[in-house]
Design an enzyme around this catalytic site. Structure first.
Site, PDB file in Angstrom:
ATOM      1  N   SER A   1      -1.951   2.677   2.509  1.00 36.20           N
ATOM      2  CA  SER A   1      -1.432   1.897   1.450  1.00 36.20           C
ATOM      3  C   SER A   1      -0.415   1.401   1.926  1.00 36.20           C
ATOM      4  O   SER A   1       0.338  -0.402   1.976  1.00 36.20           O
ATOM      5  CB  SER A   1      -1.283   2.292   0.680  1.00 36.20           C
ATOM      6  OG  SER A   1      -0.332   3.943   0.440  1.00 36.20           O
TER       7      SER A   1
ATOM      8  N   ALA B   1       1.231   0.684   5.410  1.00 41.62           N
ATOM      9  CA  ALA B   1       0.429  -0.653   6.212  1.00 41.62           C
ATOM     10  C   ALA B   1       0.537  -1.556   5.652  1.00 41.62           C
ATOM     11  O   ALA B   1       0.883  -2.465   6.393  1.00 41.62           O
ATOM     12  CB  ALA B   1      -0.281  -0.116   7.540  1.00 41.62           C
TER      13      ALA B   1
ATOM     14  N   ASP C   1       6.652   6.972   4.477  1.00 43.44           N
ATOM     15  CA  ASP C   1       5.831   5.953   5.047  1.00 43.44           C
ATOM     16  C   ASP C   1       6.133   4.178   5.299  1.00 43.44           C
ATOM     17  O   ASP C   1       5.038   4.036   6.093  1.00 43.44           O
ATOM     18  CB  ASP C   1       4.504   6.020   3.823  1.00 43.44           C
ATOM     19  CG  ASP C   1       4.079   7.267   4.001  1.00 43.44           C
ATOM     20  OD1 ASP C   1       4.172   8.571   4.426  1.00 43.44           O
ATOM     21  OD2 ASP C   1       2.972   7.333   3.478  1.00 43.44           O
TER      22      ASP C   1
HETATM   23  O1  PMV Z   1      -0.358  11.097   2.083  1.00 40.96           O
HETATM   24  P1  PMV Z   1       0.816  10.185   2.222  1.00 40.96           P
HETATM   25  O2  PMV Z   1       0.569   9.684   3.621  1.00 40.96           O
HETATM   26  O3  PMV Z   1       0.546   9.291   1.341  1.00 40.96           O
HETATM   27  O4  PMV Z   1       1.414  10.539   3.019  1.00 40.96           O
HETATM   28  C1  PMV Z   1       2.721  11.905   1.173  1.00 40.96           C
HETATM   29  C2  PMV Z   1       3.561  11.964   1.696  1.00 40.96           C
HETATM   30  C3  PMV Z   1       4.576  13.133   0.475  1.00 40.96           C
HETATM   31  O5  PMV Z   1       5.453  13.328   1.194  1.00 40.96           O
HETATM   32  C4  PMV Z   1       3.696  14.068  -0.146  1.00 40.96           C
HETATM   33  C5  PMV Z   1       5.160  12.387  -0.840  1.00 40.96           C
HETATM   34  C6  PMV Z   1       6.028  11.013  -0.366  1.00 40.96           C
HETATM   35  O6  PMV Z   1       6.046  10.011  -0.801  1.00 40.96           O
HETATM   36  O7  PMV Z   1       6.523  11.356   0.783  1.00 40.96           O
END
Ligand code: PMV
Length: 347
Positions: free
Chosen positions: A120, A122, A164
């Site tokens: 999401s 990206a 992210d």
């Molecule tokens: O699963 P992803 O790629 O959306 O990563 C979530 C990572 C968390 O640390 C659990 C939440 C965040 O926004 O950092």
């Protein structure tokens, strides 16, 4: 039309703990989302998504996605994808001071959805870049990262960290601690990714960890210990020569910290049987270390292994649907092509 792309990422260390102000080190990987945007003459937004789901979909709406479009794919999937695209459109309109701008948008992505690889983020990063360029505005990668974070923050109702979106916009390895986001000059690490074909519910998993942390001191300590591992890991990374292959010693130490990090995430209840199977398959195949990446619950694992062994072992592991090597993506968001944009249109 303007076409921009942005990479997905793996967490080398620190997911979940980053939500509570601990540092995290995500690394961008060469799996990209590509978003094509053309300005329209009206204020409508038409979105076509390919490879984003198994089926892909096309929707057209004006204003916002509040009135759900009539399409033949599962509601939560469309709502999730449309929510991010809608928030990216809002950010682009705001950045260009063009509240009524309409767009035709096509999304293509080779990043599995909701599987811990930052799909999401990206899409949002590439979408904001392409839409603002189409409106004649060029944002820096840091500005895009910031706007993409605002977009994700809105869709995820305040549960998102900057990890992210910053990693996808900047590329390479990064370090995120609260609002403090930096790039790390890191050597190219030999990532191998295992994918169980599923996805975790990030919001529910974050809430679960929050609840444990509120209830038990030892859960709060676990989150803090993850932060300590991240600090040790990032020190190792930043001391390494970014222009040489990583040394055996570096891989051994990083791998050990990844194993530790996975154990703590497991203790916090965010792993799953398939993720654990893939982690163990990688370790038994000789990987330096392995852990889940992202929110957990299902989705992807990341291992360090320069040989083909882990990839092969994962392919024969029950519960693993796909395995692939992923190079560190040194480039973050980038424009793939720019044809006639707002500048020409305005003349
Ligand atoms: O699963 P992803 O790629 O959306 O990563 C979530 C990572 C968390 O640390 C659990 C939440 C965040 O926004 O950092």
């Amino acid at each position: 039309m303007t076409v921009s792309s942005a990479p997905g990422k793996v967490y080398l260390f620190g997911e979940h703990a980053v939500v509570y102000g601990e540092p995290a080190v995500p690394c961008a990987v060469e799996r990209r989302a590509t978003v094509s945007v053309s300005l329209r003459d009206d204020d409508h937004v038409r979105v076509r998504a390919e490879d984003l789901s198994l089926n892909g979909f096309t929707v057209e709406y004006s204003g916002s996605t509040g009135t759900r479009p009539d399409v033949d794919v599962p509601t939560p999937l469309v709502e999730a994808a449309m929510g991010y695209i809608d928030a990216a459109v809002e950010q682009a309109r705001d950045a260009a001071d063009a509240p009524d701008a309409g767009f035709d948008i096509t999304v293509e992505s080779d990043i599995p959805l909701g599987a811990g690889l930052g799909s999401s983020a990206a899409v949002v990063v590439a979408g904001i870049d392409a839409a603002t360029r189409e409106l004649g505005v060029e944002l820096t990668p840091r500005e895009i990262a910031d706007r993409a974070y605002q977009a994700e923050h809105k869709v995820q109702e305040g549960q998102a960290s900057r990890a992210d979106t910053f990693c996808s916009a900047m590329g390479g390895a990064v370090r995120v601690e609260g609002d403090d986001c930096r790039t790390i000059d890191a050597p190219a690490l030999p990532f191998v990714i295992g994918f169980d074909g599923g996805a975790g519910d990030t919001g529910a998993l974050v809430s679960h960890v929050r609840g444990l942390r509120d209830q038990y001191d030892f859960a709060a300590d676990t989150v803090e210990t993850i932060g300590n591992i991240v600090r040790r890991g990032e020190k190792l990374l930043s001391e390494a020569d970014p222009d040489s292959d990583p040394s055996e010693e570096l891989l051994e130490e990083l791998g050990e910290f990844m194993n530790f990090n996975h154990g703590l995430l497991e203790a916090l209840g965010v792993s799953s049987r398939s993720l654990d199977s893939m982690v163990w398959a990688a370790r038994e195949a000789g990987a330096y270390g392995a852990k889940l990446t992202g929110a957990g619950g299902g989705g992807c694992t990341v291992a360090l292994d320069p040989t083909p062994e882990t990839n092969t072992a994962l392919r024969f592991t029950p519960g693993c649907e796909d395995a692939f090597r992923a190079e560190l993506a040194t480039e973050g968001v980038r424009v793939e092509s720019e044809e006639t944009g707002a500048t020409e249109r305005d003349q």
